[in-house]
Design a protein around this motif. Sequence first.
Motif, mmCIF file in Angstrom:
data_model
loop_
_atom_site.group_PDB
_atom_site.id
_atom_site.type_symbol
_atom_site.label_atom_id
_atom_site.label_comp_id
_atom_site.label_asym_id
_atom_site.label_seq_id
_atom_site.Cartn_x
_atom_site.Cartn_y
_atom_site.Cartn_z
ATOM 1 N N ALA A 6 39.215 58.862 -61.228
ATOM 2 C CA ALA A 6 40.151 58.816 -61.442
ATOM 3 C C ALA A 6 40.577 58.120 -62.445
ATOM 4 O O ALA A 6 41.858 58.259 -62.513
ATOM 5 C CB ALA A 6 41.327 57.763 -60.326
ATOM 6 N N LEU A 7 39.804 57.612 -63.486
ATOM 7 C CA LEU A 7 40.344 57.002 -64.653
ATOM 8 C C LEU A 7 40.202 57.815 -65.573
ATOM 9 O O LEU A 7 39.841 59.531 -65.213
ATOM 10 C CB LEU A 7 38.586 56.069 -64.679
ATOM 11 C CG LEU A 7 38.764 54.636 -63.913
ATOM 12 C CD1 LEU A 7 37.496 53.735 -64.833
ATOM 13 C CD2 LEU A 7 40.034 53.937 -63.894
ATOM 14 N N VAL A 8 40.634 57.857 -66.413
ATOM 15 C CA VAL A 8 41.201 58.579 -67.678
ATOM 16 C C VAL A 8 39.321 58.523 -68.600
ATOM 17 O O VAL A 8 39.329 57.341 -68.857
ATOM 18 C CB VAL A 8 42.298 58.464 -68.885
ATOM 19 C CG1 VAL A 8 42.242 59.220 -69.934
ATOM 20 C CG2 VAL A 8 43.745 58.217 -67.789
ATOM 21 N N GLY A 9 38.871 60.141 -68.753
ATOM 22 C CA GLY A 9 37.679 59.761 -69.500
ATOM 23 C C GLY A 9 36.341 59.731 -69.399
ATOM 24 O O GLY A 9 36.738 58.248 -68.065
ATOM 25 N N TYR A 10 35.421 60.462 -69.451
ATOM 26 C CA TYR A 10 34.498 60.887 -68.991
ATOM 27 C C TYR A 10 34.046 59.383 -69.289
ATOM 28 O O TYR A 10 33.034 59.054 -68.787
ATOM 29 C CB TYR A 10 33.818 62.341 -69.300
ATOM 30 C CG TYR A 10 32.608 61.733 -68.766
ATOM 31 C CD1 TYR A 10 32.293 62.046 -67.165
ATOM 32 C CD2 TYR A 10 31.224 60.995 -69.959
ATOM 33 C CE1 TYR A 10 30.252 62.007 -66.975
ATOM 34 C CE2 TYR A 10 29.801 61.742 -68.825
ATOM 35 C CZ TYR A 10 29.521 61.697 -67.399
ATOM 36 O OH TYR A 10 28.460 61.389 -67.463
ATOM 37 N N MET A 11 34.410 59.174 -70.790
ATOM 38 C CA MET A 11 33.522 57.499 -71.244
ATOM 39 C C MET A 11 33.602 56.520 -70.168
ATOM 40 O O MET A 11 32.826 55.790 -70.110
ATOM 41 C CB MET A 11 33.701 58.271 -72.869
ATOM 42 C CG MET A 11 33.351 58.650 -73.476
ATOM 43 S SD MET A 11 31.448 58.924 -73.048
ATOM 44 C CE MET A 11 30.551 57.516 -74.474
ATOM 45 N N ASN A 12 34.974 55.916 -69.786
ATOM 46 C CA ASN A 12 35.131 55.392 -69.313
ATOM 47 C C ASN A 12 34.848 55.362 -68.116
ATOM 48 O O ASN A 12 34.608 54.540 -67.598
ATOM 49 C CB ASN A 12 37.117 55.342 -69.200
ATOM 50 C CG ASN A 12 37.892 55.189 -70.598
ATOM 51 O OD1 ASN A 12 37.709 54.598 -71.568
ATOM 52 N ND2 ASN A 12 39.373 55.590 -71.137
ATOM 53 N N THR A 13 35.065 56.625 -67.252
ATOM 54 C CA THR A 13 34.432 56.097 -65.903
ATOM 55 C C THR A 13 32.962 55.824 -65.937
ATOM 56 O O THR A 13 32.209 55.018 -64.606
ATOM 57 C CB THR A 13 34.287 57.856 -65.423
ATOM 58 O OG1 THR A 13 33.839 58.456 -65.857
ATOM 59 C CG2 THR A 13 35.675 58.163 -65.609
ATOM 60 N N THR A 14 32.318 56.129 -67.197
ATOM 61 C CA THR A 14 30.961 55.917 -67.638
ATOM 62 C C THR A 14 30.578 54.808 -67.123
ATOM 63 O O THR A 14 29.369 53.706 -66.660
ATOM 64 C CB THR A 14 29.849 57.041 -68.387
ATOM 65 O OG1 THR A 14 29.930 57.868 -68.536
ATOM 66 C CG2 THR A 14 28.301 56.404 -68.706
ATOM 67 N N GLY A 15 31.502 53.990 -67.974
ATOM 68 C CA GLY A 15 31.457 52.771 -68.695
ATOM 69 C C GLY A 15 30.881 51.579 -67.340
ATOM 70 O O GLY A 15 30.713 50.598 -67.089
#
Length: 445
Positions: A383-392
Amino acid sequence: MQQTHGQNKQNIEKQLCERLKINSDFVEKNVTVANHQYKGYYLNTLVNLPATLSEINHKVQGEPNESYADKFRFERDPSLDQLSNEILQGKLVLFDIEGLVMVISPEKLDISRSVGPPQSENPLQSAFDAFTEDIDINLGMLRKKMVSDQLVIETRSTGVRSTKKLAVVYIKGAAPDRVIESILGKLEENKEQEVTTVRDLLGVLGHPKFTITPTYISSELPGEMVQNLMNGRVVILIDQFSFAFAFPAIVTDLWSTTLDVNYPYLFQIFLRTVRAIAAFLAITLPGLYVVLNSVNPELLRIQLAITVAKSREGVPYPSLIEMLLVMLLLEMIIEATIRLPKNIGPTITMIGGILLGQAIVQAKLVSNLLLIILVASAIANFALVGYMNTTGIRIYKYVVMLISTFFGIWGLEVAMIWFVLYLASLKISTVPYLSFSVKGKATDE
């Protein structure tokens, strides 16, 4: 055009041929331009020579030779490196018998992808055009969407072995001067470093090598980059790269996107609140499951503690092993979904996930409650914004879970406090990561 000494001109021609002759697409050819004979050098994979000569001869037809020459005059003697780079960038270099040298921007072969819909993002109530690999087209799309004389575009070249063209875009007066100076200073200081990947660009800009959260915003949507520009960010585009990057990132980018401004204000607040709660749950749920099962079950009411204990009846593994087993399987399913072809990937992973989840519960390897926690954590994560944010966040929840296993609820709290302190220590392009606005004041960011 540029007048050079005959001997020097012959040396440059010879050295130019020696340097580029290993390329099978390098061509040396006699051409006629405006009734003048030239020796032309170019790459036939980038230059459409017949169309170029036809266009030039058509434009200069009836013009005096002097005015034609003025269009291609250099201010200084071209060096070997300069001419070599011009050819590698798709230019046509011409020498004549009198030592005149000129570089022409030719008609190029049609090898660029046209503007199309986004492939990795799903915009709502927004334009459906996306960046392409051609940097000039991308800049034109930004110009079209941002009609302002305050929009500044500066181009840079980086690298020695492989020259890459970059474009730095910002709005004068919106982007803080310290951010602009920091980014342009780093690009100038490290202009000889090769930039072929995003990690190379971050290295040139001096960003930390290991970070839990991304220090930039990437998007293939021109509309989102325009909003980032208006919010005071600096956008960098890389030639032959279909994404743009906005600097710096701040903490609100975890749960907010610039396209939220297309919704009514109440909807915008609601969506961002949901995403902020999702970020908290994505990090804490796996660790909280281990804490309440194995370390501090006394934190639960007795009825709930009995229900949790019954759900794990017959499971042979400790909570940590149980959680790690299923989380790693979920990570594999996520990666398989990304790597498989689009026409079969979702179907295979959905069927595999359902069958695997049902079988692993029936085999008493994990509890039903664990699957609920795992699915809730995964949904919250994406549900977070951006794939890179979800990976972290996906990475850090393992740290939270391990610390919680050894230290219980206190370990969970310490892990969250450390995460906040880590974010507070980050400063990207002179802007603290825990800022709520790049411009230093409350906006629609």
